[in-house]
Design a protein around this motif. Structure first.
Motif, short mmCIF file in Angstrom:
data_model
loop_
_atom_site.label_atom_id
_atom_site.label_comp_id
_atom_site.label_asym_id
_atom_site.label_seq_id
_atom_site.Cartn_x
_atom_site.Cartn_y
_atom_site.Cartn_z
N VAL A 205 -10.89 4.61 -6.10
CA VAL A 205 -9.95 3.61 -5.60
C VAL A 205 -9.66 2.57 -6.67
CG1 VAL A 205 -9.84 1.62 -4.03
CG2 VAL A 205 -10.36 3.88 -3.13
N LYS A 206 -8.38 2.22 -6.82
CA LYS A 206 -7.95 1.26 -7.84
C LYS A 206 -7.56 -0.10 -7.26
CE LYS A 206 -8.28 4.27 -11.16
NZ LYS A 206 -9.38 4.13 -12.15
N ILE A 207 -7.24 -0.12 -5.96
CA ILE A 207 -6.81 -1.38 -5.34
C ILE A 207 -7.32 -1.43 -3.90
CG2 ILE A 207 -4.57 -0.39 -4.67
CD1 ILE A 207 -3.39 -3.25 -5.21
N VAL A 208 -7.82 -2.61 -3.49
CA VAL A 208 -8.39 -2.80 -2.16
C VAL A 208 -7.64 -3.92 -1.45
CG1 VAL A 208 -10.46 -3.46 -0.86
CG2 VAL A 208 -10.67 -2.03 -2.92
N SER B 79 -6.10 3.90 -2.79
CA SER B 79 -6.25 2.54 -2.28
C SER B 79 -7.13 2.55 -1.04
CB SER B 79 -4.89 1.92 -1.94
OG SER B 79 -4.29 2.62 -0.86
N HIS C 216 -7.82 0.19 2.47
CA HIS C 216 -7.36 -0.89 3.33
C HIS C 216 -8.47 -1.22 4.33
CE1 HIS C 216 -4.45 -3.43 5.47
NE2 HIS C 216 -4.96 -2.93 6.59
N VAL D 130 -5.03 7.37 0.67
CA VAL D 130 -5.20 6.12 1.40
C VAL D 130 -6.46 6.21 2.24
CG1 VAL D 130 -4.22 4.57 3.14
CG2 VAL D 130 -2.72 5.69 1.49
N ILE E 89 2.29 1.78 -3.48
CA ILE E 89 1.29 2.12 -4.49
C ILE E 89 0.68 3.50 -4.25
CG2 ILE E 89 -1.02 1.48 -5.31
CD1 ILE E 89 -0.18 -1.48 -4.81
N SER E 90 0.31 3.79 -3.01
CA SER E 90 -0.45 5.02 -2.74
C SER E 90 0.41 6.18 -2.27
CB SER E 90 -1.54 4.73 -1.71
OG SER E 90 -2.49 3.85 -2.24
N LEU F 36 0.84 -1.20 0.00
CA LEU F 36 0.00 0.00 0.00
C LEU F 36 0.87 1.25 0.00
CD1 LEU F 36 -3.19 0.57 2.08
CD2 LEU F 36 -1.42 2.30 2.07
#
Length: 311
Positions: free
Chosen positions: A154-157, A75, A77, A128, A67-68, A64
């Protein structure tokens, strides 16, 4: 439904933009892991397994961070295990390279306080988003993800972790089937919103068997779910041989402070090991400038290349 010609046109556009050095997904921030995965691809479910104490939560937060915080990609979390403050503290520690326990106790040296003064604004301004509800059903997660995609792009979880999710509130008589249902919902969710979902998972106790080579985890160690491997596009494991008092591999390479990210399934690329260094005091995973001979030795001693064979 779409006509095949429309899909072909989209594919050709991507082919034309592609280059040999370009990843097919979001960079993990770890070059050796990107070599295997090609990055985190949209619409996929990625499962990260590990025994308690391996550092899978810390590894997820390091991803994370890369990436963020480093690349400004939004992202989310979701933690069903930790509080918002503990997640934030661990993210601060691994980002700024300060001791995690010292941070919790306010016992940092002057150099670490200086890092905090300079680095906290960068973390605070990163895209984030945290969600740490004490109880969570798969419907709650789907709703939260949908809102985060629509409101924050958001692109990734990241979800920590599978075994704490329930299909609905209350007791279930068949936990095995319930978890199978949950992983299918998460895979469908990734496809629906064209995002990457990174799901953390516990392993069963088979990995502790003394007869296992270096206690190295395999796909069948994933706990409680028979379809998690089927539903996941990527399955990898966080493995620290040092945890099992293994301080050298068969080639004599030092395994102190070494973490193996074992990619055991990958629909879109290769399988193999990415060798990282880890500093558990700061919960930080990082790559060191090892020469090629050292990298080859570390992985060949485990009979798995850095880049293996397509799944």
């Amino acid at each position: 439904m779409k006509e095949i010609k429309d899909s072909i046109e989209n594919s050709v556009k991507r082919f034309q933009k592609a280059s040999p050095d370009q990843l097919i997904g979001i960079s993990t921030g770890f070059e050796r892991l990107d070599d295997i995965l090609g990055g985190f691809v949209e619409g996929t479910l990625v499962t990260i397994g590990g025994r308690t104490g391996m550092g899978k939560t810390a590894f997820a937060l390091n991803l994370l961070r890369n990436i963020s915080i480093e690349n400004n990609i939004p992202s989310l979390h979701i933690s069903l295990e930790s509080t918002e403050q503990l997640c934030t503290n661990m993210l601060i520690a691994c980002t700024l390279n300060v001791k995690y326990r010292g941070l919790l106790r306010g016992q940092l040296v002057a150099e670490e306080w200086e890092k905090m003064d300079k680095g906290l604004p960068r973390i605070a301004n990163a895209p984030v988003y945290l969600d740490t509800k004490s109880t969570y059903t798969i419907d709650d997660i789907c709703k939260t993800v949908e809102e985060s995609v629509q409101e924050h792009q958001v692109k990734i979880v990241f979800i920590d972790y599978l075994q704490l999710i329930f299909a609905k509130t209350g007791f279930t008589e068949n936990r095995y089937l319930e978890l199978n249902y949950i992983t299918r919902r998460l895979k469908a969710l990734a496809k629906e919103f064209n995002i990457t979902i990174v799901l953390l998972s516990q392993l069963n106790r088979n990995a502790e068997d003394d007869k296992r080579f270096e206690h190295r985890p395999v796909l069948t160690d994933l706990r409680d779910s028979g379809t998690i491997c089927d539903d996941s596009d990527v399955v990898c494991f966080v493995h620290r041989p040092e945890y099992y008092h293994i301080y050298q591999d068969e080639k004599g390479n030092d395994m102190h402070n070494v973490a193996l990210i074992i990619v055991d399934k990958n629909r879109l690329g290769y399988t193999g090991d990415a060798v990282l260094n880890v500093d558990m005091a700061s919960r930080r995973f990082f790559e060191s400038p090892l020469d090629d001979n050292m990298m080859d030795g570390l992985t060949s001693g485990l009979d798995i290349p850095i880049i293996g064979q397509p799944f």
